[in-house]
Design an enzyme around this catalytic site. Structure first.
Site, PDB file in Angstrom:
ATOM      1  N   CYS A  96      44.415  51.645  13.643  1.00  0.00           N
ATOM      2  CA  CYS A  96      43.773  50.511  14.289  1.00  0.00           C
ATOM      3  C   CYS A  96      42.051  50.730  13.573  1.00  0.00           C
ATOM      4  O   CYS A  96      42.305  51.477  13.738  1.00  0.00           O
ATOM      5  CB  CYS A  96      43.855  50.452  15.635  1.00  0.00           C
ATOM      6  SG  CYS A  96      46.030  49.873  16.083  1.00  0.00           S
ATOM      7  N   CYS A 121      46.313  46.690  13.191  1.00  0.00           N
ATOM      8  CA  CYS A 121      45.908  46.595  15.085  1.00  0.00           C
ATOM      9  C   CYS A 121      44.287  46.430  14.324  1.00  0.00           C
ATOM     10  O   CYS A 121      43.734  47.224  13.805  1.00  0.00           O
ATOM     11  CB  CYS A 121      46.607  46.996  15.727  1.00  0.00           C
ATOM     12  SG  CYS A 121      46.526  48.665  15.892  1.00  0.00           S
TER      13      CYS A 121
END
Length: 321
Positions: free
Chosen positions: A142, A223
């Site tokens: 992420c 993400c």
């Protein structure tokens, strides 16, 4: 005169009855020897007949001319394509990202071939490449996803320095396919090295389908905060028809990606400001409608440093020191 006595009684001679019983046959019996020799000879004869039949079939197939591959307007498949795929996969999984050493490069190369052989390059679908995507599946951390549009060289200069960041081409599958051209033919198991459809011109060709498919998956897996490097020195820093504008921004998941940061970079000496341009406002509106926050930076400083490595004497670079 003496009289003769009776003649002695005699039994009639009886011929002995023939013996119809079975008796052992000598091992030297020539009829038995002939039978034993005939069996292996018969087996050899059968084998020769089979081999002759197979040779005739193979000869007929060998003599048949290979199907002619279709001619296209674009350049053909990159020479040594399968070997390049296998070599790049091995380099990536063993040298660049050894945490992926468990990936089977032979299976990956085969899945790539299966996606294009015996296929019309203008009839490829996303499903053709799904087995390949599954074999090369990779998790990008992420906050480390970096998109780009009309700024490939600059974006990859940045990821070479910041190796924790990933563009699509920094993933296994993107690394394998970057810069390559390929196509097969519906009537052949051969790769077409002579010609392929011109990307984006003759049809929705197999290379375009591939990049749209992997770009979609790359965006779906993103993400955290994601970034995009845009070119502020062209008329439309954000192009709705680019892969980023058509595919990637529409496949970001708002529940996983709260913010997109745009880094709008200009050529050395170009002092224009693009974050307030109409095309960037279009991007902001699209993201707003998808509940994704948008921020924009003109000439993001860390990337500007990379530009100045090539032009350290330029006045715009001296102000960075």
């Amino acid at each position: 005169m003496a009289t003769a006595g009776p003649l002695p009684r005699t039994e009639p001679e009886v011929e002995p009855m023939p013996n119809h019983g079975f008796s052992p046959v000598s091992a030297e019996d020539p009829s038995c020897s002939l039978s034993k020799k005939a069996k292996p000879c018969l087996a050899i004869l059968c084998v020769l007949v089979v081999l002759a039949t197979l040779a005739a079939v193979v000869g007929a197939l060998w003599g048949r001319p290979a199907p002619k591959l279709k001619d296209w307007a674009g350049r053909g498949t990159t020479p040594s394509f399968p070997e390049i795929v296998l070599g790049r996969c091995s380099t990536y999984t063993k040298v660049l990202r050894p945490e992926l050493r468990h990936k089977d490069c032979r299976k990956i190369e085969k899945a790539f071939m299966d996606a294009i052989l015996y296929k019309d390059p203008c009839s490829s679908t996303e499903q053709d490449y799904l087995p390949l995507l599954e074999l090369t599946n990779q998790t990008v951390p992420c906050n480390k996803t970096l998109f780009w549009s009309k700024s490939s060289e600059l974006a990859h200069q940045y990821t070479r320095v910041q190796q924790e960041m990933f563009t699509l081409e920094n993933t296994l599958l993107g690394y394998i396919a970057d810069g390559l051209k390929w196509c097969g033919d519906a009537a052949s198991s051969e790769i077409n090295y002579g010609s392929c459809p011109k990307t984006g011109e003759q049809c929705n060709d197999t290379v375009s389908v591939f990049w749209n498919t992997v770009s979609k998956r790359f965006a779906e897996n993103a993400c955290g905060v994601v970034q995009v490097v845009l070119n502020g020195s062209i008329s439309n820093a954000f192009n709705k028809n680019s892969t980023f504008g058509r595919v990637e921004i529409y496949n970001l998941h708002p529940e996983k990606v709260p913010t997109l940061q745009a880094w709008v970079m200009h050529d050395i000496g170009d002092h224009s400001v693009s974050c307030s341009s109409s095309s960037i406002n279009d991007l902001k509106l699209i993201l707003s409608n998808r509940n994704i926050k948008f921020t924009c930076h003109d000439n993001y400083r860390p990337i500007k440093f990379l530009q100045c490595v090539k032009s350290p004497e330029h006045s715009s670079c001296s102000s960075l020191i």
